[in-house]
Design a protein around this motif. Structure first.
Motif, PDB file in Angstrom:
ATOM      1  N   THR A 119      33.840  50.966  44.478  1.00  0.00           N
ATOM      2  CA  THR A 119      33.598  50.925  45.985  1.00  0.00           C
ATOM      3  C   THR A 119      34.534  52.031  46.596  1.00  0.00           C
ATOM      4  O   THR A 119      35.256  52.714  45.876  1.00  0.00           O
ATOM      5  N   ARG A 120      34.180  52.373  47.648  1.00  0.00           N
ATOM      6  CA  ARG A 120      34.634  53.607  48.619  1.00  0.00           C
ATOM      7  C   ARG A 120      36.113  53.344  48.333  1.00  0.00           C
ATOM      8  O   ARG A 120      36.875  54.390  48.048  1.00  0.00           O
ATOM      9  N   GLU A 121      36.625  52.261  48.674  1.00  0.00           N
ATOM     10  CA  GLU A 121      38.008  52.108  48.695  1.00  0.00           C
ATOM     11  C   GLU A 121      38.698  52.202  47.220  1.00  0.00           C
ATOM     12  O   GLU A 121      39.835  52.727  47.245  1.00  0.00           O
ATOM     13  N   TYR A 122      38.268  51.700  46.293  1.00  0.00           N
ATOM     14  CA  TYR A 122      38.774  51.874  45.051  1.00  0.00           C
ATOM     15  C   TYR A 122      38.645  53.364  44.451  1.00  0.00           C
ATOM     16  O   TYR A 122      39.658  53.746  44.009  1.00  0.00           O
ATOM     17  N   ALA A 123      37.427  53.963  44.874  1.00  0.00           N
ATOM     18  CA  ALA A 123      37.521  55.361  44.576  1.00  0.00           C
ATOM     19  C   ALA A 123      38.327  56.230  45.146  1.00  0.00           C
ATOM     20  O   ALA A 123      39.080  57.153  44.637  1.00  0.00           O
ATOM     21  N   ARG A 124      38.658  55.872  46.526  1.00  0.00           N
ATOM     22  CA  ARG A 124      39.422  56.713  47.167  1.00  0.00           C
ATOM     23  C   ARG A 124      41.046  56.314  46.526  1.00  0.00           C
ATOM     24  O   ARG A 124      41.715  57.525  46.569  1.00  0.00           O
ATOM     25  N   THR A 125      41.356  55.243  46.334  1.00  0.00           N
ATOM     26  CA  THR A 125      42.524  55.332  45.699  1.00  0.00           C
ATOM     27  C   THR A 125      42.925  55.714  44.280  1.00  0.00           C
ATOM     28  O   THR A 125      43.838  56.321  44.104  1.00  0.00           O
ATOM     29  N   ARG A 126      41.827  55.761  43.564  1.00  0.00           N
ATOM     30  CA  ARG A 126      41.815  56.647  42.238  1.00  0.00           C
ATOM     31  C   ARG A 126      41.981  58.186  42.487  1.00  0.00           C
ATOM     32  O   ARG A 126      42.750  58.889  41.956  1.00  0.00           O
ATOM     33  N   ARG A 183      47.812  46.410  38.963  1.00  0.00           N
ATOM     34  CA  ARG A 183      48.101  47.676  38.870  1.00  0.00           C
ATOM     35  C   ARG A 183      46.987  48.646  39.519  1.00  0.00           C
ATOM     36  O   ARG A 183      47.114  50.102  39.621  1.00  0.00           O
ATOM     37  N   ALA A 184      45.926  48.037  39.524  1.00  0.00           N
ATOM     38  CA  ALA A 184      44.520  48.857  40.198  1.00  0.00           C
ATOM     39  C   ALA A 184      44.804  49.467  41.306  1.00  0.00           C
ATOM     40  O   ALA A 184      44.065  50.190  41.709  1.00  0.00           O
ATOM     41  N   GLY A 185      45.280  48.916  42.236  1.00  0.00           N
ATOM     42  CA  GLY A 185      45.481  48.904  43.577  1.00  0.00           C
ATOM     43  C   GLY A 185      45.936  47.807  44.493  1.00  0.00           C
ATOM     44  O   GLY A 185      46.190  46.716  44.046  1.00  0.00           O
ATOM     45  N   PRO A 186      45.954  48.136  45.988  1.00  0.00           N
ATOM     46  CA  PRO A 186      46.256  47.166  46.692  1.00  0.00           C
ATOM     47  C   PRO A 186      45.493  45.797  46.814  1.00  0.00           C
ATOM     48  O   PRO A 186      44.323  45.912  46.470  1.00  0.00           O
ATOM     49  N   PRO A 187      45.774  44.748  47.011  1.00  0.00           N
ATOM     50  CA  PRO A 187      44.927  43.483  46.849  1.00  0.00           C
ATOM     51  C   PRO A 187      43.716  43.500  47.344  1.00  0.00           C
ATOM     52  O   PRO A 187      42.702  42.949  46.517  1.00  0.00           O
ATOM     53  N   VAL A 190      41.239  45.606  45.231  1.00  0.00           N
ATOM     54  CA  VAL A 190      40.810  45.234  44.102  1.00  0.00           C
ATOM     55  C   VAL A 190      40.009  44.018  44.444  1.00  0.00           C
ATOM     56  O   VAL A 190      39.008  43.617  43.730  1.00  0.00           O
ATOM     57  N   ARG A 191      40.289  42.997  45.529  1.00  0.00           N
ATOM     58  CA  ARG A 191      39.332  42.203  45.695  1.00  0.00           C
ATOM     59  C   ARG A 191      37.616  42.548  45.947  1.00  0.00           C
ATOM     60  O   ARG A 191      36.917  41.800  45.626  1.00  0.00           O
ATOM     61  N   ALA A 192      37.694  43.772  46.915  1.00  0.00           N
ATOM     62  CA  ALA A 192      36.416  44.141  47.246  1.00  0.00           C
ATOM     63  C   ALA A 192      35.915  44.601  45.973  1.00  0.00           C
ATOM     64  O   ALA A 192      34.684  44.507  45.905  1.00  0.00           O
ATOM     65  N   GLN A 193      36.698  45.319  45.162  1.00  0.00           N
ATOM     66  CA  GLN A 193      35.909  45.931  44.172  1.00  0.00           C
ATOM     67  C   GLN A 193      35.410  44.896  43.017  1.00  0.00           C
ATOM     68  O   GLN A 193      34.260  44.877  42.472  1.00  0.00           O
ATOM     69  N   LEU A 194      36.082  43.707  42.883  1.00  0.00           N
ATOM     70  CA  LEU A 194      35.665  42.588  42.091  1.00  0.00           C
ATOM     71  C   LEU A 194      34.543  42.008  42.642  1.00  0.00           C
ATOM     72  O   LEU A 194      33.430  41.615  42.157  1.00  0.00           O
ATOM     73  N   MET A 285      38.365  35.519  39.680  1.00  0.00           N
ATOM     74  CA  MET A 285      39.069  36.545  40.373  1.00  0.00           C
ATOM     75  C   MET A 285      39.081  36.962  41.719  1.00  0.00           C
ATOM     76  O   MET A 285      39.958  37.204  42.507  1.00  0.00           O
ATOM     77  N   ALA A 286      37.954  37.372  41.864  1.00  0.00           N
ATOM     78  CA  ALA A 286      37.640  37.855  43.520  1.00  0.00           C
ATOM     79  C   ALA A 286      38.020  36.492  44.634  1.00  0.00           C
ATOM     80  O   ALA A 286      38.699  36.771  45.348  1.00  0.00           O
ATOM     81  N   GLY A 287      37.837  35.098  44.032  1.00  0.00           N
ATOM     82  CA  GLY A 287      38.178  34.005  44.805  1.00  0.00           C
ATOM     83  C   GLY A 287      39.679  33.978  44.887  1.00  0.00           C
ATOM     84  O   GLY A 287      40.198  33.431  45.938  1.00  0.00           O
TER      85      GLY A 287
END
Length: 318
Positions: A119-126, A183-187, A190-194, A285-287
């Motif tokens: 996702t955009r947010e996950y990519a930006r975090t990385r 460890r992957a990012g803010p909750p 990660v929820r949006a990525q899932l 996990m997303a739930g």
């Protein structure tokens, strides 16, 4: 891939003509001996005049000549290819070039969701997390870290190839559970990525599998690194292995290396959750809003290693 295929063909033709590199350089009067080496190794954009001179020297005529001249034009037409992307950066361009023309992409990612799935947010975090490693010299001219927003846009542009309704590649990925852990990012990231992975897993050309922390890979095999395998729509283009590093990437066409990593990918798929169980795992996990390291994953009998086939057989014919 056009450059690499052209280079392999030019080397084969030179060897068939029983000419050394020095003999070719002398005959054509080229100033640099490295010019031919760069062409044959696919490291430079080919000049059509240089390729025509080589084909004349090697006595190539007819359909083969027409084909190689067409490949030369495609290999050199970088600008029109880049226009198909709304944004691109040098760091993303190498992967975009590999993905262009692919029929199959297979990826294993131990700690990070692959770029084509982010996702955009996950990519930006990385991307932001990597920035402190980009330039220690203090010289802005030497920085290889692009503006985060441009880098995110470039990554999103690459994903369009995977999402196209027609001519999209078959894509398979094995993701380690750690890539979606706390460890992957803010909750919320990660929820949006899932949720994104749940949507992508439903696409007919996408197969996702999660490798849980308690999974046994073959005979207790431990993967050394993440990697990607590319097979192209044109069967004459060489299959390719890419290994991503912090600042440099390895791109290989060596048959033994391709066979070795293909077997590893088979092992990883056998040990990972099935695509159906993976979708259930992602949805749960997303739930919960985050990957829970304490959750018991769906049970899976440890996979036995696939039977090794004779080396004379192609291990990539799957």
């Amino acid at each position: 891939m056009r450059r690499r295929r052209l280079g392999l063909e030019l080397r084969r033709l030179r060897e068939s003509a029983r000419l050394t590199g020095d003999q070719v350089i002398d005959h054509l009067g080229w100033a640099s001996a490295s010019k031919l080496s760069r062409l044959e190794n696919g490291r430079s954009r080919p000049d059509p005049r240089d390729v025509r001179d080589l084909l004349e020297l090697y006595g190539v005529t007819g359909p083969l000549r027409d084909q190689l001249e067409a490949i030369t034009r495609e290999a050199g037409d970088v600008r029109s290819w880049l226009r198909s992307y709304r944004a691109m950066t040098p760091r993303q361009r190498g992967f975009a070039e590999l993905e262009a023309g692919c029929a199959d992409i297979r990826e294993y990612s131990p700690f990070v969701v692959p770029g084509l799935l982010q996702t955009r947010e996950y990519a930006r975090t990385r991307i932001i997390s990597f920035r402190p490693l980009g330039n220690h010299s203090g010289d802005p001219e030497k920085s290889d870290v692009d503006d985060p927003e441009i880098e995110v846009e470039a990554r999103m542009a690459r994903q369009q190839r995977l999402l196209r309704e027609d001519d999209s590649p078959r894509y398979a990925a094995v993701l380690e559970e750690a890539a979606l852990s706390r460890r992957a990012g803010p909750p919320e990231v990660v929820r949006a990525q899932l949720n994104q992975l749940c949507k992508l897993a439903a696409l007919p050309n996408v197969t996702l599998q999660v490798l849980t922390t308690n999974a046994r890979i073959a005979n207790w095999y431990m993967p050394h690194t993440g990697f990607s395998l590319y097979r192209f729509a044109d069967p004459q283009d060489p299959e390719t292995l890419a290994i991503e590093g912090h600042s440099t990437n390895q791109v290989l066409n060596d048959r033994d290396e391709l066979d070795r990593y293909t077997v590893v990918f088979d092992w990883l798929q056998s040990a990972a959750l099935s695509p159906e169980d993976t979708l259930s795992w992602l949805a749960e996990m997303a739930g919960r809003g985050h990957g829970d390291p304490g959750r018991a994953a769906p049970s899976r009998t440890p996979a036995s290693p696939p039977v090794q086939r004779r080396r004379t057989e192609r291990l990539t014919g799957q």
